[in-house]
Scaffold this motif. Structure first.
Motif, short mmCIF file in Angstrom:
data_model
loop_
_atom_site.label_atom_id
_atom_site.label_comp_id
_atom_site.label_asym_id
_atom_site.label_seq_id
_atom_site.Cartn_x
_atom_site.Cartn_y
_atom_site.Cartn_z
N ILE A 17 0.84 -1.21 0.00
CA ILE A 17 0.00 0.00 0.00
C ILE A 17 0.87 1.26 0.00
O ILE A 17 0.61 2.21 -0.75
N LEU A 18 1.92 1.26 0.82
CA LEU A 18 2.82 2.42 0.88
C LEU A 18 3.58 2.62 -0.43
O LEU A 18 3.81 3.76 -0.84
N ASP A 19 3.96 1.53 -1.08
CA ASP A 19 4.66 1.64 -2.37
C ASP A 19 3.75 2.25 -3.43
O ASP A 19 4.18 3.09 -4.23
N GLU A 20 2.49 1.86 -3.44
CA GLU A 20 1.52 2.45 -4.38
C GLU A 20 1.35 3.94 -4.11
O GLU A 20 1.33 4.75 -5.03
N TYR A 21 1.22 4.28 -2.84
CA TYR A 21 1.04 5.67 -2.43
C TYR A 21 2.26 6.50 -2.83
O TYR A 21 2.14 7.60 -3.37
N GLU A 22 3.46 5.94 -2.60
CA GLU A 22 4.69 6.65 -2.94
C GLU A 22 4.77 6.93 -4.44
O GLU A 22 5.11 8.04 -4.87
N GLU A 24 2.30 7.17 -6.59
CA GLU A 24 1.29 8.16 -6.96
C GLU A 24 1.73 9.57 -6.55
O GLU A 24 1.60 10.52 -7.33
N ILE A 25 2.25 9.70 -5.35
CA ILE A 25 2.70 11.01 -4.86
C ILE A 25 3.87 11.52 -5.71
O ILE A 25 3.89 12.68 -6.11
#
Length: 136
Positions: A17-22, A24-25
């Motif tokens: 989840i954090l990798d996806e968020y990173e 995208e950001i």
């Protein structure tokens, strides 16, 4: 739909989840950086036309934004491709030449600078920070 995760796989699920968020950001920040850079170059073109209306227009037309993409970063450099050294002289002022070199005598007043880059820089920094905060 919610994905069921066992306690043993919780760490991997959080990392995913954090990798996806990173990603995208990072993509959003890269887009904002490019957009603000282009906007800054256009603003400097307009400001140069207004500040120096009696010139040839070569200085004003020379403002451009160069994008450098790396794996983890995007850098936009706004510069004048036609007359690079002139920007500093016009912004901060300079001593005029006397035909034989620079005249440092007090009988000839220095050319006063016309601040046209700093106000745009300050405005772009505020816009950039505001837009980055909005995507976070």
């Amino acid at each position: 739909m919610a994905k069921k995760v066992t306690l043993d796989n919780l760490g991997d699920a959080i990392k995913e989840i954090l990798d996806e968020y990173e990603g995208e950001i990072q993509s959003n920040i890269d887009d904002i950086t490019k957009k603000i850079g282009k906007k800054g170059a256009q603003a400097l073109r307009n400001a140069s036309k207004d500040t120096f209306p009696d010139g040839t227009g070569k200085y004003a037309k020379g403002w451009t934004a160069t994008v450098e993409n790396g794996r983890l970063y995007t850098i936009v450099t706004i510069h004048n491709k036609n007359q690079a050294g002139l920007a500093h002289l016009l912004e901060f002022g300079h001593v005029s030449a006397n035909g034989y070199g620079r005249n440092y005598q007090t009988d000839k007043a220095p050319v006063q600078g016309r601040e046209h880059i700093a106000p745009i820089e300050k405005e772009l920094v505020v816009q950039y920070e505001k837009e980055v905060k909005s995507v976070l």
